[in-house]
Design an enzyme around this catalytic site. Structure first.
Site, PDB file in Angstrom:
ATOM      1  N   CYS A 332       3.805   8.121  -1.376  1.00 19.52           N
ATOM      2  CA  CYS A 332       4.041   6.732  -1.775  1.00 19.52           C
ATOM      3  C   CYS A 332       2.744   6.035  -2.184  1.00 19.52           C
ATOM      4  O   CYS A 332       2.756   5.113  -3.001  1.00 19.52           O
ATOM      5  CB  CYS A 332       4.725   5.965  -0.649  1.00 19.52           C
ATOM      6  SG  CYS A 332       3.906   6.109   0.957  1.00 19.52           S
ATOM      7  N   HIS A 806       3.699   3.594   5.210  1.00 17.34           N
ATOM      8  CA  HIS A 806       4.362   3.636   3.907  1.00 17.34           C
ATOM      9  C   HIS A 806       3.740   2.576   2.990  1.00 17.34           C
ATOM     10  O   HIS A 806       3.322   1.516   3.453  1.00 17.34           O
ATOM     11  CB  HIS A 806       5.858   3.369   4.094  1.00 17.34           C
ATOM     12  CG  HIS A 806       6.662   3.441   2.832  1.00 17.34           C
ATOM     13  ND1 HIS A 806       6.689   4.566   2.033  1.00 17.34           N
ATOM     14  CD2 HIS A 806       7.485   2.529   2.230  1.00 17.34           C
ATOM     15  CE1 HIS A 806       7.483   4.346   0.997  1.00 17.34           C
ATOM     16  NE2 HIS A 806       7.966   3.118   1.092  1.00 17.34           N
TER      17      HIS A 806
END
Length: 846
Positions: A332, A806
């Site tokens: 990510c 994330h």
């Protein structure tokens, strides 16, 4: 049309059978994101094993003359209901490990497909199936069948990258477990009702496997957890390993080795537990494992819901410029950075506007060409070809509303190429988005030595003014930078009382204490950046001794696009990395005009240009006069000296804190073996240096190879392919002990010296390279203009450190904020601009 058997016979010499080591690209087109599931399928060249989509296979045939292609089409099967026990198949197991592609982890391929294979002969697109081969001559049938079978059975390059075992909780057998000594002290552990023997805490209880003592575990960063009594017990007794009570099941339990400072395996755990009366086969899990706790602690910070805009119904977006990217396993950070970069016009013009020319000029293996793969990624993101709703496996009719997930693109080739050879970006571990941004810009710089360079959009000059406080004389230097690193001023929080109250309640063990986020004014952070820095150990050439000086930093130029990093990641008093949980009121517009550098002031005297004396340590014996003359590639003017002996204990202490070995050696060397504190300060002040982890090369010690040593032809070819001559590549490799990465860094830091060398065999002159540009003027090329900016994108991080969590990004497109969360792309309702990590501004035209 000729008989297909005759055609196959005529091209038989070009059909190869894959051998071990051959790279078979059967899942992804080399020039686009077409796959066997795409319309038209995928064509695999039966000679080079490169894959091509329908739109590029004719181009490859015309360019290479290759005619035989293995055609793969793949269609999705209808999914069976996993919960249907009457299907004869057991339901899928819930993942039990934070891992991908291994037993107990997440499945890599969860979709079931029907595949169709055949050979296609261009240009007439004659088709040959396995059944057709049965009627053909033996020599044709055998060669083509072996090639087809080899391609089908080979692991594709993308699949091999995807199934690289990424395991967030991979544990090794403890070295203490096989011969662990257990005390015969009569201790028997009850099956429940455990309490810490020091503080009576009833949660997070660990039993030492040597003496059976039950103690509470460590305190977490947010104040939860235990009171560190199990750790203190180890420090007092040296008994090394403990098991977490409540995690024990017939399959095992959480075992921690304090001596090895890691979660470990204990192959004799049943025996060790039985010693204290615990029957592992009858135990049930009553506490969360450490992996579950890690996830819970990360999410408890409260950023996840806010940053991802959870709880809000977001409108999915599809079309050009709003294409999602698949998460390849902790990718990510890469997804977020590349989404933002391809919003910048310079990158669009360099790679997307010229994609046809880039593909026409691509080398024979475009999967290994930087420009081709960047252009492929950029076109995939901006074209809209892959920005379509992903099919819902539970809805075969397609009648449901779009869920936000897209077909998107999977940047496997790109990730493999930009991460190749890098100790971190080549792995599937989570990484720092800021570090990846600089890594990618560095690769762009290397590959755009001639022609337009899109990284110039971010490049700016910094002026540093140092004033000797004793003589009041000044020194001016300039350096290139690509981002502003903004310090977080925790002492300037506007909600100090709330923070103190929450901390007090946590210390008292109040589990209901709220998580309070520090509110930091952006103006306070900017003020800290602009404050003069006091240098207490500055060597002044005016007074010929060390004294105090002040350093101020200003912009010598303003870039078209400005990146600001909020320095949220820091170290605690125990040198453990941590993240500052802060909210900063980052503005939509920014005026930095007041920070423009002014250069030497009228009447201001400059410090004399005299080099400081060399660093001398007690371990250095000088044989002659050591002067600061010569250069890295010609040390003939250096007098020989013995290498200093570095303090191994200090180096070891720094390494144990997680810093690279070479950085630790540099820290000890440049602080003259003066101890851990000085070395630690050096490290903290140089962590952002480009050569922070590069090998230590001391003055007078040649870092190059001798002229008689052979150089790697592969390394030479790589550097020559960047536009340098063979002589220049040779010079760089000899100066850096034949280490490719160091040689490339070296060559780009010595461009002025290399320009005088003739460009000859293998190298391209400026006129031959793209655009036929004149050699660039001396010094870095920067764009300049007004210092007024507007915010157009920001990248946010969720989690407690750069090694976990994330990333998502928000980008402003046509006055609408859009959230890019891997494959989900939606219109943003409440962009959390106060929680960002990297902010991207663009210049406002006056």
């Amino acid at each position: 049309m000729a008989d297909v058997g005759e055609v196959l016979m005529s091209v038989l010499s070009t059909i190869r059978v894959p051998k071990p080591g051959d790279r078979v690209h059967k899942d992804e087109c080399a020039l686009s994101f077409s796959s066997p599931e795409s319309e038209g399928g995928l064509y695999v060249c039966m000679n080079s094993f490169l894959g091509f989509g329908r739109q590029y296979v004719e181009r490859h045939h015309a360019r290479t003359g290759q005619r035989a292609y293995f055609h793969i089409t793949r269609t999705r099967k209808a999914k069976e209901d996993d919960s249907n026990s009457g299907s004869g198949h057991p339901p899928k197991k819930k993942p039990t490990r934070l891992a991908i592609g291994i037993e107990g982890g997440f499945d890599v391929e969860q979709e079931l497909y029907e595949e169709d294979y055949k050979v296609v002969i261009l240009p007439d697109r004659q088709e040959v199936t396995s059944d057709d081969l049965a009627t053909m001559p033996d020599v044709v049938r055998e060669r083509v069948s072996l090639s087809m079978a080899g391609i089908m059975s080979a692991d594709s390059v993308s699949h091999a990258l995807q199934v690289q075992q990424w395991d967030g909780e991979l544990r090794q057998e403890s070295r203490h477990a096989p011969e662990l000594k257990q005390l015969d002290n009569g201790v028997k552990i009850p099956p429940s009702g455990w309490r810490c023997e020091v503080c009576d805490l009833q949660e997070n209880i660990w039993m030492n496997l040597t003496d059976g003592k039950m103690m509470c575990g460590r305190r977490y960063f947010d104040g939860s957890g235990g009171n560190n009594h199990a750790l203190l017990h180890f420090q007092q007794t040296g008994f090394p390993i403990a098991v977490k009570l409540g995690t024990i099941t017939p399959d095992g339990g959480d075992v921690y080795s304090y001596d090895e400072d890691d979660m470990v395996l204990d192959s004799k755990l049943p025996e060790h537990l039985a010693h204290f009366g615990i029957n592992m086969m009858t135990m049930e899990k009553t506490e969360r494992t450490m992996t579950e706790l890690e996830i819970a602690v990360n999410q408890r910070v409260g950023e996840w819901e806010v940053i991802q805009e959870s709880g809000t119904t977001l409108r999915p977006m599809f079309g050009p410029g709003v294409t999602g990217m698949k998460n390849l396993g902790n990718s990510c950070y890469l997804n977020s950075v590349m989404q933002v970069l391809f919003t910048v016009p310079d990158f669009q013009q360099k790679y997307v506007s010229n994609i046809d020319k880039i593909i026409d000029d691509a080398p024979s293996d475009p999967t290994q060409d930087f420009k081709t793969q960047v252009a492929k990624l950029g076109y995939g993101l901006l074209s809209g070809d892959y920005s379509k709703p992903a099919p819902d496996p539970a809805d075969e009719t397609g009648a449901s509303e779009p869920r936000g997930d897209q077909i998107g693109i999977a940047p496997r080739m790109f990730k493999a190429l930009v991460g190749r050879g890098h100790p971190e970006f080549s792995t599937n571990r989570q990484q720092d988005a800021q570090e990846f941004l600089l890594h990618f810009i560095n690769m762009v710089e290397r590959n755009c030595r001639t022609g337009s360079n899109p990284s110039e959009a971010f490049r700016f000059l910094v002026e540093e003014r140092i004033v000797c406080q004793q003589s009041q004389k000044a020194k001016y230097t300039q350096r290139v930078d690509y981002m502003v690193q903004l310090p977080v001023q925790m002492d300037q929080a506007t909600n100090t009382e709330e923070l103190q109250e929450a901390e007090r309640r946590r210390e008292e063990g109040d589990s209901s204490a709220p998580t309070v986020r520090a509110q930091i004014p952006f103006t306070a952070c900017m003020a800290a950046l602009n404050e003069p820095e006091v240098l207490t150990d500055f060597w002044s050439s005016a007074v010929q001794s060390k004294t105090t000086a002040t350093k101020t930093t200003r912009f010598a130029s303003f870039p078209d696009h400005l990146v600001i990093q909020i320095k949220k990641f820091t170290f605690g008093l125990d040198w453990v990395p941590k993240k500052l949980d802060v909210s900063i009121d980052v503005p939509d517009t920014l005026d930095l005009s007041a920070l423009r550098a002014t250069g030497q002031q009228p009447g201001e005297e400059l410090l004399p240009e005299v080099a400081p004396p060399p660093l001398m340590t007690p371990d250095v014996e000088v044989k002659g006069i050591l002067g600061f003359h010569g250069n890295e590639e010609d040390d003939s003017l250096y007098s020989p000296l013995l290498s200093p002996v570095l303090d191994d204990s200090t180096v070891s202490q720094l390494c144990e804190m997680g810093f690279p070995l070479e950085a630790c050696r540099k820290a000890v060397y440049y602080t003259g073996n003066t101890g851990i504190d000085a070395a630690m300060n050096w490290i903290m002040g140089h962590m952002d240096d480009a050569d922070f982890a590069s090998p230590l090369v001391m003055p007078g010690c040649s870092s190059g190879t001798t002229p008689t040593e052979s150089l790697s032809e592969e390394h030479l070819a790589t550097i020559v392919s960047m536009g340098f001559s063979r002589e220049q590549a040779t010079k760089a490799l000899r100066a850096t002990s034949n280490v490719l990465d160091r040689a490339v860094d070296w060559i780009f830091s010595h461009l002025d010296d290399l320009e005088s060398m003739d460009v000859s065999e293998g190298g391209r002159s400026a006129a031959e390279s793209e655009g036929g540009r004149e050699p660039p003027p001396p010094g870095p090329r920067v764009k300049d203009g007004p210092g007024k900016y507007e915010l157009f994108a920001f990248i946010s991080h969720m989690g407690t450190s750069t090694m976990c969590g994330h990333y998502v990004c928000h980008i402003k497109k046509d006055h609408q904020w859009v959230i890019f969360n891997d494959q989900k792309v939606c219109a943003s309702e409440k962009p959390p601009k106060d929680l960002g990590y990297l902010y991207f501004y663009r210049r406002v035209s006056e």
